[in-house]
Design a protein around this motif. Structure first.
Motif, mmCIF file in Angstrom:
data_model
loop_
_atom_site.group_PDB
_atom_site.id
_atom_site.type_symbol
_atom_site.label_atom_id
_atom_site.label_comp_id
_atom_site.label_asym_id
_atom_site.label_seq_id
_atom_site.Cartn_x
_atom_site.Cartn_y
_atom_site.Cartn_z
ATOM 1 N N GLU A 1 33.794 51.427 36.401
ATOM 2 C CA GLU A 1 33.741 50.537 37.565
ATOM 3 C C GLU A 1 35.146 50.094 37.962
ATOM 4 O O GLU A 1 35.496 50.079 39.151
ATOM 5 C CB GLU A 1 32.867 49.321 37.261
ATOM 6 N N ASN A 2 35.976 49.739 36.977
ATOM 7 C CA ASN A 2 37.358 49.356 37.275
ATOM 8 C C ASN A 2 38.132 50.519 37.887
ATOM 9 O O ASN A 2 38.913 50.340 38.826
ATOM 10 C CB ASN A 2 38.069 48.894 36.002
ATOM 11 N N ALA A 3 37.924 51.722 37.334
ATOM 12 C CA ALA A 3 38.639 52.895 37.838
ATOM 13 C C ALA A 3 38.282 53.173 39.293
ATOM 14 O O ALA A 3 39.133 53.652 40.070
ATOM 15 C CB ALA A 3 38.311 54.116 36.978
ATOM 16 N N ILE A 4 37.053 52.875 39.684
ATOM 17 C CA ILE A 4 36.641 53.064 41.075
ATOM 18 C C ILE A 4 37.170 51.939 41.959
ATOM 19 O O ILE A 4 37.748 52.176 43.027
ATOM 20 C CB ILE A 4 35.102 53.135 41.171
ATOM 21 N N LYS A 5 36.978 50.711 41.507
ATOM 22 C CA LYS A 5 37.360 49.554 42.324
ATOM 23 C C LYS A 5 38.856 49.514 42.616
ATOM 24 O O LYS A 5 39.274 49.174 43.728
ATOM 25 C CB LYS A 5 36.957 48.257 41.613
ATOM 26 N N TYR A 6 39.666 49.823 41.618
ATOM 27 C CA TYR A 6 41.114 49.667 41.766
ATOM 28 C C TYR A 6 41.796 51.001 42.050
ATOM 29 O O TYR A 6 42.987 51.175 41.778
ATOM 30 C CB TYR A 6 41.694 49.001 40.515
ATOM 31 N N ASN A 7 41.047 51.931 42.602
ATOM 32 C CA ASN A 7 41.587 53.231 42.978
ATOM 33 C C ASN A 7 42.105 53.161 44.405
ATOM 34 O O ASN A 7 41.945 52.150 45.099
ATOM 35 C CB ASN A 7 40.489 54.293 42.861
ATOM 36 N N ARG A 8 42.698 54.239 44.855
ATOM 37 C CA ARG A 8 43.110 54.334 46.263
ATOM 38 C C ARG A 8 42.031 55.056 47.056
ATOM 39 O O ARG A 8 41.246 55.816 46.487
ATOM 40 C CB ARG A 8 44.436 55.089 46.372
ATOM 41 N N PRO A 9 41.949 54.823 48.351
ATOM 42 C CA PRO A 9 40.991 55.568 49.169
ATOM 43 C C PRO A 9 41.236 57.070 49.050
ATOM 44 O O PRO A 9 42.393 57.510 48.991
ATOM 45 C CB PRO A 9 41.274 55.071 50.598
ATOM 46 N N GLN A 10 40.172 57.844 48.993
ATOM 47 C CA GLN A 10 40.236 59.293 48.790
ATOM 48 C C GLN A 10 40.789 59.665 47.406
ATOM 49 O O GLN A 10 41.181 60.809 47.175
ATOM 50 C CB GLN A 10 41.093 59.973 49.872
ATOM 51 N N GLU B 1 25.061 56.126 37.985
ATOM 52 C CA GLU B 1 24.750 54.733 38.340
ATOM 53 C C GLU B 1 25.813 54.158 39.270
ATOM 54 O O GLU B 1 25.502 53.344 40.155
ATOM 55 C CB GLU B 1 24.638 53.891 37.060
ATOM 56 N N LEU B 2 27.061 54.573 39.076
ATOM 57 C CA LEU B 2 28.161 54.049 39.887
ATOM 58 C C LEU B 2 28.492 54.938 41.081
ATOM 59 O O LEU B 2 29.449 54.662 41.802
ATOM 60 C CB LEU B 2 29.412 53.857 39.013
ATOM 61 N N PHE B 3 27.702 55.987 41.296
ATOM 62 C CA PHE B 3 27.968 56.887 42.418
ATOM 63 C C PHE B 3 27.953 56.166 43.772
ATOM 64 O O PHE B 3 28.830 56.410 44.616
ATOM 65 C CB PHE B 3 26.959 58.037 42.413
ATOM 66 N N PRO B 4 26.978 55.256 44.035
ATOM 67 C CA PRO B 4 27.001 54.547 45.324
ATOM 68 C C PRO B 4 28.290 53.753 45.551
ATOM 69 O O PRO B 4 28.806 53.718 46.669
ATOM 70 C CB PRO B 4 25.782 53.618 45.246
ATOM 71 N N LEU B 5 28.808 53.113 44.500
ATOM 72 C CA LEU B 5 30.070 52.383 44.637
ATOM 73 C C LEU B 5 31.215 53.345 44.934
ATOM 74 O O LEU B 5 32.093 53.049 45.752
ATOM 75 C CB LEU B 5 30.360 51.592 43.362
ATOM 76 N N ALA B 6 31.209 54.510 44.270
ATOM 77 C CA ALA B 6 32.258 55.503 44.515
ATOM 78 C C ALA B 6 32.223 55.996 45.961
ATOM 79 O O ALA B 6 33.276 56.170 46.594
ATOM 80 C CB ALA B 6 32.098 56.676 43.552
ATOM 81 N N VAL B 7 31.029 56.210 46.499
ATOM 82 C CA VAL B 7 30.895 56.619 47.900
ATOM 83 C C VAL B 7 31.437 55.538 48.820
ATOM 84 O O VAL B 7 32.162 55.810 49.784
ATOM 85 C CB VAL B 7 29.415 56.933 48.231
ATOM 86 N N GLN B 8 31.095 54.297 48.519
ATOM 87 C CA GLN B 8 31.565 53.165 49.329
ATOM 88 C C GLN B 8 33.082 53.071 49.316
ATOM 89 O O GLN B 8 33.709 52.783 50.342
ATOM 90 C CB GLN B 8 30.946 51.871 48.801
ATOM 91 N N LYS B 9 33.696 53.305 48.156
ATOM 92 C CA LYS B 9 35.153 53.203 48.012
ATOM 93 C C LYS B 9 35.869 54.519 48.331
ATOM 94 O O LYS B 9 37.092 54.596 48.209
ATOM 95 C CB LYS B 9 35.500 52.776 46.580
ATOM 96 N N GLU B 10 35.095 55.557 48.699
ATOM 97 C CA GLU B 10 35.656 56.873 49.023
ATOM 98 C C GLU B 10 36.430 57.455 47.839
ATOM 99 O O GLU B 10 37.550 57.945 47.965
ATOM 100 C CB GLU B 10 36.559 56.796 50.258
ATOM 101 N N VAL B 11 35.803 57.384 46.674
ATOM 102 C CA VAL B 11 36.408 57.869 45.436
ATOM 103 C C VAL B 11 35.532 58.976 44.862
ATOM 104 O O VAL B 11 34.303 58.846 44.808
ATOM 105 C CB VAL B 11 36.568 56.721 44.408
ATOM 106 N N HIS B 12 36.162 60.055 44.421
ATOM 107 C CA HIS B 12 35.439 61.181 43.823
ATOM 108 C C HIS B 12 35.435 61.060 42.301
ATOM 109 O O HIS B 12 36.466 60.744 41.689
ATOM 110 C CB HIS B 12 36.102 62.500 44.231
#
Length: 244
Positions: free
Chosen positions: A143-152, A106-117
């Motif tokens: 969601e927090n782990a993706i949003k507040y992650n670093r690019p890549q 469900e959160l895969f699109p957000l991860a792609v947007q944030k460039e997070v694997h």
């Protein structure tokens, strides 16, 4: 008498802490509600004073109004969910592997947007509770782990089944959480970085809701330093008893 005095002092301290927490909650809730209402009021006054209702001005006014209404609606929905949680039945058999896989998808699109694997490694294990509430709790953490992650950066979801409990960990590669704030982050409306959280659309209720869900399922949650930098949230839940 000494034992009675100690018990009374402990009770008084607990009551004081409960009243203080309620006071902080009320102040924070009032502040969060006041901000979008103030924006709406200001925009309405400016729009009326201009006396010009051209298409561009009208569109800008409607955009601002819609964003602030969405913000208020999300805040009210989270507050209602926090207060009504005890009424939700928690008697379902919930398999964590498909649940966490579903949250990650469900959160895969957000991860792609944030460039997070995102990587998921969760064995088959079952807990008793509310599927909807557990989905919401793990959704908030991921969601927090993706949003507040670093690019890549990367997010790892892991689970380890022990004798009577399962430990689900969600780690990120962000900037981490200071040690002295690791209890406060679970309080309603608390933000480590207030300006950044508002830019991300957060009201500061996500982790408070997570803690309430975990407690309702007789579990525990803690936060640590992730091995590669960042934060590691660990949710421990009792496993469902299986008959032999």
């Amino acid at each position: 008498m000494a034992s009675l005095t100690t018990s009374f002092n402990t009770m008084s301290h607990n009551l004081y802490e409960a009243f203080e927490q309620q006071r902080r909650f009320s102040q924070s809730a009032a502040h969060e509600l006041r901000t979008p209402l103030a924006v709406l009021k200001t925009k309405v006054e400016l729009f009326r004073k201009k006396g010009c209702f051209g298409p561009a001005d009208t569109l800008e006014f409607l955009d601002v109004t819609e964003r602030q209404i969405d913000r208020l609606s999300a805040l009210v929905a989270d507050l209602l969910e926090l207060t009504n949680m005890d009424a939700v039945p928690c008697n379902e058999s919930v398999s964590l592997s498909p649940l966490l896989q579903g949250v990650a998808e469900e959160l895969f699109p957000l991860a792609v947007q944030k460039e997070v694997h995102i990587s998921v490694d969760v064995p088959c294990c079952t807990v008793i509770g509310s599927r909807a509430l557990l989905e919401r709790a793990f959704f908030n953490l991921l969601e927090n782990a993706i949003k507040y992650n670093r690019p890549q950066g990367g997010v790892e979801i892991r689970a380890v089944c022990r004798k009577s409990q399962v430990d689900v960990s969600i780690s990120d590669q962000g900037s981490g959480i200071p040690h002295d704030l690791r209890e406060e982050i679970f309080e309603p409306f608390f933000r480590v970085d207030k300006s950044r959280s508002r830019q991300m659309g957060g009201a500061g209720l996500g982790l408070s809701l997570v803690r309430s869900v975990v407690a309702l399922h007789h579990g525990r949650i803690r936060v640590e330093d992730a091995p590669g930098g960042g934060s590691l949230f660990v949710v421990s839940l009792p496993l469902a008893h299986t008959s032999s």
